[in-house]
Motif scaffolding. Structure first.
Motif: not given
Length: 141
Positions: A28-29, A51, A55
């Motif tokens: 995610p980052t 996040e 997702r």
């Protein structure tokens, strides 16, 4: 039954969604900082890291990919149209959001963002406009 062009568009569109779905689920980052990969920072420039949102976005794109590719495999016009409507319901709001929110990007990024999100709306429309293949009834003796 579907025409060949319908299957090609469904598979192409589905395969485009796979990496866009997997990337935010795996990293995610990384997705936040580096999407789309060749011009970095599109997501990061549009707000703080979230996040959960990334997702969810990744899962949605994988679900859409499965629907598009599955529709090509199933091969019926009705399922292809359902997949196209589903993609349009995701793609149109996504495009219209970006249409009004690209001012803080460089000009090249503005063009690329609007072009790519615009395709996310135009491809489903194209799928909806392709007529189904007529199935001829068997001749009776």
């Amino acid at each position: 039954m579907q025409r060949t062009i319908t299957r090609i568009l469904l598979v192409f569109f589905g395969l485009v969604e796979v990496p866009v779905g997997l990337w935010p689920l795996i990293s995610p980052t990384g997705f936040y900082q580096d999407f789309p990969g060749f011009r970095s920072g599109w997501v990061a420039m549009d707000g703080p890291f979230n996040e959960h949102l990334l997702r969810d976005f990744g899962g949605l794109n994988l679900a859409l990919a499965a629907l598009l590719i599955g529709a090509a495999v199933i091969g019926t016009t009705a399922v292809a149209r359902l997949a196209a409507v589903s993609a349009l319901l995701f793609g149109a709001p996504h495009f219209f959001y970006h249409l009004g929110h690209v001012g803080h990007f460089e000009r090249i990024d503005q063009v690329l963002i609007l072009a790519t999100t615009g395709l996310g709306m135009l491809l489903p429309l194209a799928l909806l406009l392709v007529p189904g293949r007529r199935v001829s009834s068997p001749a009776t003796p």
